[in-house]
Every structure is written in C-alpha cells, then in structure tokens.
Design an enzyme around this catalytic site. Structure first.
Site, PDB file in Angstrom:
ATOM      1  N   THR A  79       0.422  -1.423   0.106  1.00 47.11           N
ATOM      2  CA  THR A  79      -0.309  -0.201  -0.025  1.00 47.11           C
ATOM      3  C   THR A  79       1.307   1.105   0.324  1.00 47.11           C
ATOM      4  O   THR A  79       1.717   1.190   0.203  1.00 47.11           O
ATOM      5  CB  THR A  79      -0.742   0.190   1.355  1.00 47.11           C
ATOM      6  OG1 THR A  79      -1.813   1.190   0.697  1.00 47.11           O
ATOM      7  CG2 THR A  79      -0.081  -0.701   2.871  1.00 47.11           C
ATOM      8  N   ASP A  80       0.546   2.274  -0.410  1.00 46.49           N
ATOM      9  CA  ASP A  80       0.941   3.502  -0.103  1.00 46.49           C
ATOM     10  C   ASP A  80       1.227   3.855   1.436  1.00 46.49           C
ATOM     11  O   ASP A  80       1.914   5.144   1.609  1.00 46.49           O
ATOM     12  CB  ASP A  80       0.470   4.573  -1.015  1.00 46.49           C
ATOM     13  CG  ASP A  80      -1.030   4.570  -1.213  1.00 46.49           C
ATOM     14  OD1 ASP A  80      -1.405   4.554   0.279  1.00 46.49           O
ATOM     15  OD2 ASP A  80      -2.376   5.753  -1.311  1.00 46.49           O
ATOM     16  N   GLU A  81       0.456   3.615   2.053  1.00 41.06           N
ATOM     17  CA  GLU A  81       0.230   4.135   3.083  1.00 41.06           C
ATOM     18  C   GLU A  81       2.372   3.860   3.508  1.00 41.06           C
ATOM     19  O   GLU A  81       1.976   4.144   4.900  1.00 41.06           O
ATOM     20  CB  GLU A  81      -0.360   3.861   4.344  1.00 41.06           C
ATOM     21  CG  GLU A  81      -1.958   3.486   3.980  1.00 41.06           C
ATOM     22  CD  GLU A  81      -3.143   3.999   4.155  1.00 41.06           C
ATOM     23  OE1 GLU A  81      -2.840   3.573   6.030  1.00 41.06           O
ATOM     24  OE2 GLU A  81      -4.077   3.856   4.441  1.00 41.06           O
ATOM     25  N   TYR A 138      -1.286  -0.249  11.220  1.00 43.88           N
ATOM     26  CA  TYR A 138      -1.897  -1.630   9.889  1.00 43.88           C
ATOM     27  C   TYR A 138      -0.252  -0.612   8.587  1.00 43.88           C
ATOM     28  O   TYR A 138      -0.313  -1.723   8.404  1.00 43.88           O
ATOM     29  CB  TYR A 138      -3.105  -0.442   9.465  1.00 43.88           C
ATOM     30  CG  TYR A 138      -3.069  -1.104   7.566  1.00 43.88           C
ATOM     31  CD1 TYR A 138      -3.519  -1.776   7.124  1.00 43.88           C
ATOM     32  CD2 TYR A 138      -2.917   0.250   6.755  1.00 43.88           C
ATOM     33  CE1 TYR A 138      -3.666  -2.648   6.448  1.00 43.88           C
ATOM     34  CE2 TYR A 138      -3.248  -0.203   5.569  1.00 43.88           C
ATOM     35  CZ  TYR A 138      -3.427  -1.062   4.650  1.00 43.88           C
ATOM     36  OH  TYR A 138      -3.051  -1.500   3.769  1.00 43.88           O
TER      37      TYR A 138
HETATM   38  P1  NAD Z   1     -10.265  -6.599   2.535  1.00 42.00           P
HETATM   39  O1  NAD Z   1     -10.609  -6.380   3.872  1.00 42.00           O
HETATM   40  O2  NAD Z   1     -11.980  -5.773   1.419  1.00 42.00           O
HETATM   41  O3  NAD Z   1     -10.083  -8.186   2.509  1.00 42.00           O
HETATM   42  C1  NAD Z   1      -8.938  -8.891   3.198  1.00 42.00           C
HETATM   43  C2  NAD Z   1      -9.248  -9.815   2.922  1.00 42.00           C
HETATM   44  O4  NAD Z   1      -7.955 -10.847   3.620  1.00 42.00           O
HETATM   45  C3  NAD Z   1     -10.592 -11.188   3.416  1.00 42.00           C
HETATM   46  O5  NAD Z   1     -11.211 -11.567   2.610  1.00 42.00           O
HETATM   47  C4  NAD Z   1     -10.117 -11.515   4.497  1.00 42.00           C
HETATM   48  O6  NAD Z   1     -11.019 -12.442   4.983  1.00 42.00           O
HETATM   49  C5  NAD Z   1      -9.000 -12.140   4.109  1.00 42.00           C
HETATM   50  N1  NAD Z   1      -7.767 -12.759   6.050  1.00 42.00           N
HETATM   51  C6  NAD Z   1      -7.902 -11.425   6.563  1.00 42.00           C
HETATM   52  N2  NAD Z   1      -7.023 -11.987   7.343  1.00 42.00           N
HETATM   53  C7  NAD Z   1      -6.418 -13.273   7.189  1.00 42.00           C
HETATM   54  C8  NAD Z   1      -5.603 -14.363   7.137  1.00 42.00           C
HETATM   55  N3  NAD Z   1      -4.813 -14.782   7.696  1.00 42.00           N
HETATM   56  N4  NAD Z   1      -5.302 -15.553   6.711  1.00 42.00           N
HETATM   57  C9  NAD Z   1      -6.374 -15.899   5.131  1.00 42.00           C
HETATM   58  N5  NAD Z   1      -7.265 -14.826   4.730  1.00 42.00           N
HETATM   59  C10 NAD Z   1      -7.628 -13.520   5.510  1.00 42.00           C
HETATM   60  O7  NAD Z   1      -9.276  -6.327   1.703  1.00 42.00           O
HETATM   61  P2  NAD Z   1      -9.074  -5.050   0.562  1.00 42.00           P
HETATM   62  O8  NAD Z   1      -9.251  -3.919   0.725  1.00 42.00           O
HETATM   63  O9  NAD Z   1      -9.369  -6.123  -0.679  1.00 42.00           O
HETATM   64  O10 NAD Z   1      -7.136  -5.426   0.521  1.00 42.00           O
HETATM   65  C11 NAD Z   1      -6.336  -6.732   0.112  1.00 42.00           C
HETATM   66  C12 NAD Z   1      -4.949  -6.126   0.074  1.00 42.00           C
HETATM   67  O11 NAD Z   1      -4.499  -4.886  -0.541  1.00 42.00           O
HETATM   68  C13 NAD Z   1      -4.451  -5.896   1.199  1.00 42.00           C
HETATM   69  O12 NAD Z   1      -3.026  -6.340   1.515  1.00 42.00           O
HETATM   70  C14 NAD Z   1      -4.396  -4.214   1.722  1.00 42.00           C
HETATM   71  O13 NAD Z   1      -3.490  -4.045   2.648  1.00 42.00           O
HETATM   72  C15 NAD Z   1      -4.437  -4.084  -0.076  1.00 42.00           C
HETATM   73  N6  NAD Z   1      -4.477  -2.676  -0.345  1.00 42.00           N
HETATM   74  C16 NAD Z   1      -5.843  -1.511  -0.207  1.00 42.00           C
HETATM   75  C17 NAD Z   1      -6.136  -1.124  -0.481  1.00 42.00           C
HETATM   76  C18 NAD Z   1      -7.987  -0.308  -0.092  1.00 42.00           C
HETATM   77  O14 NAD Z   1      -7.734   0.917  -0.314  1.00 42.00           O
HETATM   78  N7  NAD Z   1      -8.517  -1.491   0.028  1.00 42.00           N
HETATM   79  C19 NAD Z   1      -5.048   0.428  -0.944  1.00 42.00           C
HETATM   80  C20 NAD Z   1      -4.237  -0.536  -1.253  1.00 42.00           C
HETATM   81  C21 NAD Z   1      -3.582  -1.754  -1.113  1.00 42.00           C
HETATM   82  O1  DAU Z   2      -4.155   4.467   1.071  1.00 41.55           O
HETATM   83  C1  DAU Z   2      -4.668   3.226   1.196  1.00 41.55           C
HETATM   84  C2  DAU Z   2      -5.368   2.271   1.991  1.00 41.55           C
HETATM   85  O2  DAU Z   2      -6.551   2.975   1.895  1.00 41.55           O
HETATM   86  C3  DAU Z   2      -5.294   1.203   1.783  1.00 41.55           C
HETATM   87  O3  DAU Z   2      -3.942   0.675   2.585  1.00 41.55           O
HETATM   88  C4  DAU Z   2      -6.424   0.818   3.151  1.00 41.55           C
HETATM   89  O4  DAU Z   2      -6.657  -1.321   3.549  1.00 41.55           O
HETATM   90  C5  DAU Z   2      -7.286   1.483   3.468  1.00 41.55           C
HETATM   91  O5  DAU Z   2      -7.885   0.891   4.429  1.00 41.55           O
HETATM   92  C6  DAU Z   2      -6.900   2.264   2.878  1.00 41.55           C
HETATM   93  O6  DAU Z   2      -6.452   3.609   3.856  1.00 41.55           O
HETATM   94  P1  DAU Z   2      -7.226   5.188   4.114  1.00 41.55           P
HETATM   95  O7  DAU Z   2      -6.957   5.130   5.969  1.00 41.55           O
HETATM   96  O8  DAU Z   2      -6.903   6.298   3.778  1.00 41.55           O
HETATM   97  O9  DAU Z   2      -9.239   4.763   4.155  1.00 41.55           O
HETATM   98  P2  DAU Z   2      -9.933   5.209   4.410  1.00 41.55           P
HETATM   99  O10 DAU Z   2     -11.429   4.510   3.858  1.00 41.55           O
HETATM  100  O11 DAU Z   2     -10.190   4.181   6.089  1.00 41.55           O
HETATM  101  O12 DAU Z   2      -9.905   6.853   4.978  1.00 41.55           O
HETATM  102  C7  DAU Z   2      -9.919   7.886   4.001  1.00 41.55           C
HETATM  103  C8  DAU Z   2      -9.679   9.052   3.906  1.00 41.55           C
HETATM  104  O13 DAU Z   2     -11.167   9.113   4.961  1.00 41.55           O
HETATM  105  C9  DAU Z   2      -8.803   8.968   5.271  1.00 41.55           C
HETATM  106  O14 DAU Z   2      -8.166  10.581   5.248  1.00 41.55           O
HETATM  107  C10 DAU Z   2      -9.997   9.224   6.947  1.00 41.55           C
HETATM  108  C11 DAU Z   2     -10.804   9.816   6.216  1.00 41.55           C
HETATM  109  N1  DAU Z   2     -12.269   8.909   7.155  1.00 41.55           N
HETATM  110  C12 DAU Z   2     -12.084   7.942   6.908  1.00 41.55           C
HETATM  111  C13 DAU Z   2     -13.147   7.162   7.340  1.00 41.55           C
HETATM  112  C14 DAU Z   2     -13.825   5.733   7.646  1.00 41.55           C
HETATM  113  C15 DAU Z   2     -13.336   9.714   7.844  1.00 41.55           C
HETATM  114  O15 DAU Z   2     -12.905  10.996   7.249  1.00 41.55           O
HETATM  115  N2  DAU Z   2     -14.412   9.468   8.093  1.00 41.55           N
HETATM  116  C16 DAU Z   2     -14.555   7.802   8.759  1.00 41.55           C
HETATM  117  O16 DAU Z   2     -15.289   7.974   8.851  1.00 41.55           O
END
Ligand code: NAD
Ligand code: DAU
Length: 365
Positions: free
Chosen positions: A145-147, A169
């Site tokens: 992730t970019d985080e 995280y």
């Molecule tokens: P999500 O939370 O929707 O899905 C995560 C999945 O992983 C779920 O199906 C969960 O059951 C499974 N899981 C969790 N722990 C596990 C374990 N120990 N063993 C097997 N399965 C397990 O997540 P997402 O948003 O689809 O993110 C997927 C990946 O992409 C993650 O690695 C996350 O860090 C990365 N990512 C997400 C975002 C975003 O904005 N959502 C951005 C950049 C990177």
């Molecule tokens: O940047 C990539 C990441 O994006 C992924 O690695 C993470 O898995 C994914 O959860 C996401 O993280 P963020 O913390 O950026 O996403 P989130 O949707 O939680 O929040 C996006 C922005 O919105 C952040 O600035 C926090 C704000 N926010 C979020 C929630 C849930 C609010 O203001 N109110 C809220 O209730």
C-alpha cells in the site's frame, strides 16, 4: 514482452474473498485463458464468499476455481497449497486503519506471522525447483500500500523512497514488505511488490470512507468526517488496482516494488461532495468529528515506473464513483450482510463518542 506467468498457470490467491482479491479472481477467470485459481481466505468479518458468486455460478469458471477456508498463518493449510501453485498472490491482510488503532494484534498476526509462513513455504518450493523437483519456483506477489511511505506533505513517493509507516496497519504492511525483500535477497525468492493507492468500487466493506459515507447517505444517517476533511488521498478504481496487480505478476522484475497510483488526488471534502450529489443528498448529513490519531494528511505516489513497463489505470473517478454509489444502492442485501456480525459494536466503539461530540458542517468545500 514475455509473460513470466503462462496462460494456464495455477494461482494461489490469499484474501480472495475480500474487496480487491475477489475483483482480481473475477477478472482473471473471466479471461477464460485456462488459468486456475485457488483462493485461501480466513473469512474474517471483511471476507465474503458472495463476492465470488459470479465465478462459482459459471460452470466453465467454477471448473478452474477452488476455495479453501483457512489462515495464511497456518502452515498445515498453506504448505500443500503453495506446493501446488505456480504463483502466490498475497492479498490477505487486516486492512482498516481505524481498527488497527483500536486492536493492532490481528494486523501483526496476518501481516508478519502469516507472511512469514507463506515465505517459508515458497522458500521450500524454490529449493525443490532448484533440485529439479518441480519445473519452476513459485513467484510471490505481495500486495502492499501507499501507506508504507507515511505522510507525504508535498511531491510524490517513488519506489526507492524510505518506508515511514505511521499507523499500526501501515507498520504491519511495511513489515510484510521487509520480510519479502529479505527472503528475495537472502534465499533468492522470486518476489514482486505492488503498492496500491486508496481503492474504491463495488464489494468494499462499508467501514471504509466511500462505502461508509455512501451507505449512510442512502440511509439518511450522519457522515462522520474526521477533522477538517482536507486530508488528501489518491483514488484508484478496484478494477484498475486488480489489473495493475495482474500486470506486475506477469511483467514485474524480481525483487522490485511498483507503485499502482490512481492519479486522482482529492481532499476528502471533495470526495464527500461528489458522493452526496450521486446519492441525492446534501451537506446537512455531514458531521465534523474528532480526528483519527496520527492521521496521515496526504498520500501521493508517482506511477511512472509501472507506466514505463506498459501499464496505467483506465477509469475516471467521476464515472467510477457514480457507478459505485449506484452499486451500493442496488445491493441492500450485500450491505446488510457486511453490517452484521460485530458491526454494531464496532460502530459504537469507533463513532459513538465521536458523533456525540460532532458538529454540523455548514459549507460545501
Ligand atoms: P479486505 O479487508 O476487503 O479483504 C481482506 C481479505 O483477507 C478478507 O477476505 C479476509 O477474510 C482475508 N484475510 C484476512 N486475514 C487473513 C488471514 N490471516 N488468512 C487468510 N485470509 C485472511 O481488504 P482489501 O481492501 O481488499 O485489501 C486487500 C489488500 O490490498 C490488503 O493487503 C491491503 O493492505 C491492500 N491494499 C488495499 C487498499 C485499499 O484501499 N483497500 C489499497 C492498497 C493496498
Ligand atoms: O492508501 C491505501 C489505503 O487506503 C489502504 O492500504 C487501506 O487498506 C485502506 O483502508 C485505505 O486507508 P485509508 O485510511 O486512507 O482509508 P479510509 O477509507 O479509512 O479513509 C480515507 C480517508 O477518509 C482518510 O483520510 C480518513 C477519512 N475518513 C475515514 C472514515 C472511515 C473519515 O473522515 N471518516 C471516516 O469515518
């Protein structure tokens, strides 16, 4: 350009019942090129087998698909699955920053112990390939992730920048990356890393900003905006994110990381404004609430390394967001199931006191 993974390969996708993992599975199997996929997923609160219904209901795709419920931290489950795979795509993780602030331990279990179990299994298979026991070692693609770059007040992160995570995280995700890099350098594992930006689209759990605010807006419930709402994120459609992962799997150089940038940098207030318009609601629902501790103000990545390799995202944010809001409106059963389990107690813990202290926001940005 030659593919490092052949068309009829067998992929192990961990976390394939989640938001991005299930999109990746649906996308790859819908190509009907003979690729087989096994999903290993623990089905935590974030995993949903229904996300894979399109695959399981299609006889041709279902014949190339298998689902195993299990934990990536369990070697008994992981070892035989890795032994049977040509590539492992580790999409599994605990993914919500706010939950990592409330309870970090599960994040470390999956992203440190779980990744170590995967790496050990891939190391054994790599040694087996070197000894002639299998045609090639399995390639690992670690989804990151970019985080991991931390807060970026100005400019854009490039892949060689130092990792500076600031939430539990992000620290857990950076730990995964460091382990993957160490196994590449020390044991010669064929591993690549993708760093995706904030992803949005159908099937995302409603704990995250866009689905939370969409489902609350559609239900006429308050939208808890953290602080001044001027935090900046780079939005990437889930179909683009999955396509970027698949591209890096096939074309990425061993040991490299690739930014998968969305190219749509927006302050949260602007996202909320667009989302309210798409949902037919107004700012009267928005509350400014106490901020997330350690909240990163801005993420921004430079996507030119992946562009030079031949890939860039295709979706515009306006269209993608409107389609996403429509998807949530049209899938109340999916939303109800995602809001079952621990949802009410999580919501109360995360937002109860915040909303009680919240204030209405009069102005649009
Ligand atoms: P999500 O939370 O929707 O899905 C995560 C999945 O992983 C779920 O199906 C969960 O059951 C499974 N899981 C969790 N722990 C596990 C374990 N120990 N063993 C097997 N399965 C397990 O997540 P997402 O948003 O689809 O993110 C997927 C990946 O992409 C993650 O690695 C996350 O860090 C990365 N990512 C997400 C975002 C975003 O904005 N959502 C951005 C950049 C990177
Ligand atoms: O940047 C990539 C990441 O994006 C992924 O690695 C993470 O898995 C994914 O959860 C996401 O993280 P963020 O913390 O950026 O996403 P989130 O949707 O939680 O929040 C996006 C922005 O919105 C952040 O600035 C926090 C704000 N926010 C979020 C929630 C849930 C609010 O203001 N109110 C809220 O209730």
């Amino acid at each position: 350009m030659t593919d490092r993974i052949g068309p009829a390969a067998h992929l192990l996708v961990t976390g394939g019942a989640g938001f991005i993992g299930s999109e990746l599975v649906r996308q790859v199997l819908a190509r009907r090129d003979g690729t087989r996929i096994t999903v290993l997923d623990k089905l935590t609160y974030a995993g949903n087998r229904a996300n894979l219904a399109a695959v399981e209901d299609d006889p041709e795709q279902a014949a190339r698909f298998a689902f195993v419920r299990g934990d990536i931290a369990d070697p008994v489950v992981v070892d035989p699955l890795v032994a049977a795979a040509d590539a492992v795509l580790n999409v599994a993780a605990e993914t919500h920053v706010d939950r990592s602030i409330l309870d970090p331990e599960a994040f470390l279990r999956t992203s440190v112990i779980g990744v170590h179990v995967l790496l050990e299994a891939i190391r054994r298979e790599t040694e087996r390939a070197r000894a002639g026991g299998r045609p090639a070692a399995p390639r690992l693609l670690q989804v990151s992730t970019d985080e991991v770059y931390g807060d970026i007040p100005s400019g854009h992160s490039v892949e060689t920048d130092p990792l500076a995570p600031r939430s539990p995280y992000a620290a857990a995700k950076a730990s995964s990356e460091l382990l993957v890099r160490a196994y590449h350098v020390t044991y010669g594992l064929d591993a690549v890393i993708t760093r995706g930006s904030n992803t949005y689209g159908p099937h995302q759990h409603p704990e995250k900003l866009i689905p939370l605010f969409t489902t609350n807006a559609l239900a006429g419930e308050p939208l808890p905006m953290y602080g001044d709402g001027m935090q900046i994120r780079d939005w990437l459609h889930v179909a683009d994110h999955a396509a970027g992962i698949d591209f890096v799997l096939r074309h990425g150089a061993p040991g490299e990381a690739y930014n998968v940038a969305g190219g749509h940098l927006l302050p949260n207030r602007e996202v909320i404004e667009m989302l309210l318009a798409a949902a037919g609601r107004d700012w009267s629902l928005v509350r400014t609430v106490p901020d997330r501790p350690g909240h990163d103000r801005r993420y921004a990545m430079d996507g030119s390394r992946l562009a030079a390799l031949g890939w860039r995202p295709a979706r515009t944010f306006d269209e993608g967001l409107a389609e996403t809001v429509a998807w949530y409106r049209d899938h109340p059963d999916w939303v109800a199931s995602a809001r079952s389990g621990d949802w009410d107690s999580y919501y109360q813990r995360q937002y109860g006191a915040r909303l009680a202290a919240g204030r209405a926001v009069d102005e649009a940005p």
